[in-house]
Design a protein around this motif. Structure first.
Motif, PDB file in Angstrom:
ATOM      1  N   GLY A 293       5.477  11.025   3.537  1.00 18.51           N
ATOM      2  CA  GLY A 293       5.675  10.102   2.701  1.00 18.51           C
ATOM      3  C   GLY A 293       5.467   8.789   3.367  1.00 18.51           C
ATOM      4  O   GLY A 293       4.601   7.936   3.005  1.00 18.51           O
ATOM      5  N   ALA A 294       5.948   8.609   4.377  1.00 20.73           N
ATOM      6  CA  ALA A 294       6.152   7.167   4.888  1.00 20.73           C
ATOM      7  C   ALA A 294       4.627   6.923   5.674  1.00 20.73           C
ATOM      8  O   ALA A 294       4.060   5.708   5.636  1.00 20.73           O
ATOM      9  N   VAL A 295       4.380   8.141   6.338  1.00 19.10           N
ATOM     10  CA  VAL A 295       2.869   7.814   7.033  1.00 19.10           C
ATOM     11  C   VAL A 295       1.776   7.496   5.775  1.00 19.10           C
ATOM     12  O   VAL A 295       0.994   6.921   6.174  1.00 19.10           O
ATOM     13  N   VAL A 296       1.912   8.058   4.696  1.00 24.58           N
ATOM     14  CA  VAL A 296       0.870   7.976   3.491  1.00 24.58           C
ATOM     15  C   VAL A 296       1.084   6.463   3.203  1.00 24.58           C
ATOM     16  O   VAL A 296       0.133   5.747   3.070  1.00 24.58           O
ATOM     17  N   VAL A 297       2.374   6.119   3.149  1.00 33.93           N
ATOM     18  CA  VAL A 297       2.510   4.844   2.654  1.00 33.93           C
ATOM     19  C   VAL A 297       2.085   3.797   3.328  1.00 33.93           C
ATOM     20  O   VAL A 297       1.124   2.829   2.913  1.00 33.93           O
ATOM     21  N   ALA A 298       2.190   3.894   4.828  1.00 35.30           N
ATOM     22  CA  ALA A 298       1.648   3.117   5.819  1.00 35.30           C
ATOM     23  C   ALA A 298       0.211   2.996   5.808  1.00 35.30           C
ATOM     24  O   ALA A 298      -0.624   1.874   5.769  1.00 35.30           O
ATOM     25  N   VAL A 299      -0.504   4.333   5.789  1.00 32.29           N
ATOM     26  CA  VAL A 299      -2.140   4.211   5.662  1.00 32.29           C
ATOM     27  C   VAL A 299      -2.454   3.478   4.391  1.00 32.29           C
ATOM     28  O   VAL A 299      -3.443   2.710   4.646  1.00 32.29           O
ATOM     29  N   LEU A 300      -1.911   3.794   3.155  1.00 32.35           N
ATOM     30  CA  LEU A 300      -2.521   3.246   2.209  1.00 32.35           C
ATOM     31  C   LEU A 300      -2.157   1.609   2.311  1.00 32.35           C
ATOM     32  O   LEU A 300      -2.996   0.860   1.564  1.00 32.35           O
ATOM     33  N   SER A 301      -1.075   1.384   2.801  1.00 28.66           N
ATOM     34  CA  SER A 301      -0.801  -0.196   2.929  1.00 28.66           C
ATOM     35  C   SER A 301      -1.648  -0.986   3.817  1.00 28.66           C
ATOM     36  O   SER A 301      -2.096  -2.094   3.337  1.00 28.66           O
ATOM     37  N   LEU A 302      -2.224  -0.217   4.916  1.00 28.39           N
ATOM     38  CA  LEU A 302      -3.337  -0.733   5.712  1.00 28.39           C
ATOM     39  C   LEU A 302      -4.841  -0.747   5.264  1.00 28.39           C
ATOM     40  O   LEU A 302      -5.355  -1.267   5.886  1.00 28.39           O
ATOM     41  N   THR A 303      -4.980   0.294   4.291  1.00 31.19           N
ATOM     42  CA  THR A 303      -6.159   0.149   3.593  1.00 31.19           C
ATOM     43  C   THR A 303      -6.375  -0.236   2.319  1.00 31.19           C
ATOM     44  O   THR A 303      -6.991  -1.313   1.999  1.00 31.19           O
ATOM     45  N   LEU A 304      -6.142   0.707   1.346  1.00 31.49           N
ATOM     46  CA  LEU A 304      -6.204   0.701  -0.184  1.00 31.49           C
ATOM     47  C   LEU A 304      -5.650  -0.781  -0.512  1.00 31.49           C
ATOM     48  O   LEU A 304      -6.405  -1.661  -0.891  1.00 31.49           O
ATOM     49  N   HIS A 305      -4.407  -1.151  -0.070  1.00 32.49           N
ATOM     50  CA  HIS A 305      -3.815  -2.199  -0.430  1.00 32.49           C
ATOM     51  C   HIS A 305      -3.998  -3.310  -0.064  1.00 32.49           C
ATOM     52  O   HIS A 305      -4.371  -4.476  -0.833  1.00 32.49           O
ATOM     53  N   ARG A 306      -4.388  -3.381   1.357  1.00 27.53           N
ATOM     54  CA  ARG A 306      -4.972  -4.579   2.049  1.00 27.53           C
ATOM     55  C   ARG A 306      -6.405  -4.925   1.325  1.00 27.53           C
ATOM     56  O   ARG A 306      -6.551  -6.001   1.222  1.00 27.53           O
ATOM     57  N   ARG A 307      -7.210  -3.944   1.164  1.00 32.76           N
ATOM     58  CA  ARG A 307      -8.301  -4.331   0.439  1.00 32.76           C
ATOM     59  C   ARG A 307      -8.383  -4.779  -1.144  1.00 32.76           C
ATOM     60  O   ARG A 307      -8.887  -5.724  -1.319  1.00 32.76           O
TER      61      ARG A 307
END
Length: 318
Positions: A293-307
């Motif tokens: 879950g932490a990996v998925v949160v980090a990936v989404l934070s660096l991609t979708l959320h930042r976008r």
């Protein structure tokens, strides 16, 4: 003529007995399948009350009813046809699909922990001051329920895999209705406990009134505990789905390690071995769920959320 009528009645009686026997068999199989899914049922019950926190008392039951209807729709109209068809024609696809759902549960659990550790961002604080509307709450609850319901139904399907297609369908319909009524009936009782306590507190009997006041005082603590249990449950169930799924797909290393720890704990603790072994397996599953879950949160934070943040900043500049 009389002999023909007697023979006809005998045939009808035979058919009736066969039908009754089939109903008994379906009921027994549904009960067995439901028991196997009991762990996920507990998780589902723990997760749901958090969706009505902060909602006015008169809207709690209507929202729970809407979530229950959505849950039943998930089970009967989406999950049941899908898993029956997949089990019949593409059984190998069930495990990967379930693992995607498990990863989503891990993400939801890890995201809740991340928000709590951050002390809530300003945007999150605004969301708390202006909670989502009922439609948004119901959609979120039904979306999470879809994953938990899929786990319940697949576990139940595995228990009746040897049955014929229509027997499996009948058993799973019974399981779907039974578990939905059980889960959301218990959830309704939990969220209305404070209202019941308030009524009891006005009783003329000192004992009953004291019990009512105790219920009212206990309710915030119970809801807070259920929020924690619900978050841990997401990580536990999601991690367990991933552990079992990787083993079924041929990647045995991680599952074997956890199974070895479970067996060692079982043997080392004597009479309590079963409980301790289960706790070890549950803790390991939760840790796996938290890491994924932490990996998925980090990936989404660096991609979708930042976008999204960049788009919002561009819109503000214009």
């Amino acid at each position: 003529m009389a002999g023909g009528l007697v023979a006809l009645f005998d045939d009808v009686a035979l058919i009736a007995r066969a039908a009754a026997s089939s109903i008994d068999d379906v009921g027994a199989a549904a009960g067995k399948a439901s028991m196997k899914a009991a762990g996920v049922v507990v998780d589902d019950t723990a997760v749901t009350p958090q969706y009505v926190q902060g909602i006015s008392a008169e809207r709690e039951i209507p929202i729970i009813r809407r979530i229950a209807i959505g849950s039943l729709r998930n089970k009967l109209l989406i999950i049941l046809p899908a898993i029956l068809l997949l089990s019949e024609f593409l059984p190998w696809l069930l495990t990967p699909i379930l693992m995607v759902g498990g990863a989503y549960l891990c993400y939801e659990g890890a995201e809740k922990i991340w928000h709590r550790l951050r002390g809530h961002s300003a945007a999150h604080g605004d969301a708390e001051n202006h909670p989502p509307d009922e439609d948004t709450l119901v959609r979120g609850a039904v979306r999470t329920d879809l994953i938990l319901s899929a786990e319940i139904m697949v576990i139940s399907l595995n228990e009746v895999a040897s049955e014929g297609f229509w027997s499996r369908a009948a058993i799973l319909v019974v399981v779907a209705v039974l578990i939905t009524v059980l889960v959301y009936g218990v959830v309704a009782l939990i969220v209305k406990m404070d209202d019941a306590g308030l009524r009891l507190s006005r009783s003329d009997s000192r004992g009953v009134a004291g019990f009512g006041r105790g219920l009212v005082k206990a309710m915030p603590r119970l809801l807070a505990a259920l929020t924690v249990i619900g978050t841990v449950a997401m990580l536990w169930v999601g991690g367990h789905i991933l552990l079992v799924g990787t083993d079924e797909l041929g990647w045995h290393a991680l599952y074997d390690v956890v199974h070895h720890w479970e067996e060692a704990a079982h043997e080392a603790t004597g009479a309590l071995g079963g409980v301790v072994g289960w706790l070890v397996n549950t803790l390991a599953s939760a840790v796996v769920g938290l890491v994924v879950g932490a990996v998925v949160v980090a990936v989404l934070s660096l991609t979708l959320h930042r976008r999204k943040g960049q788009k919002a900043g561009g819109a503000a500049a214009h």
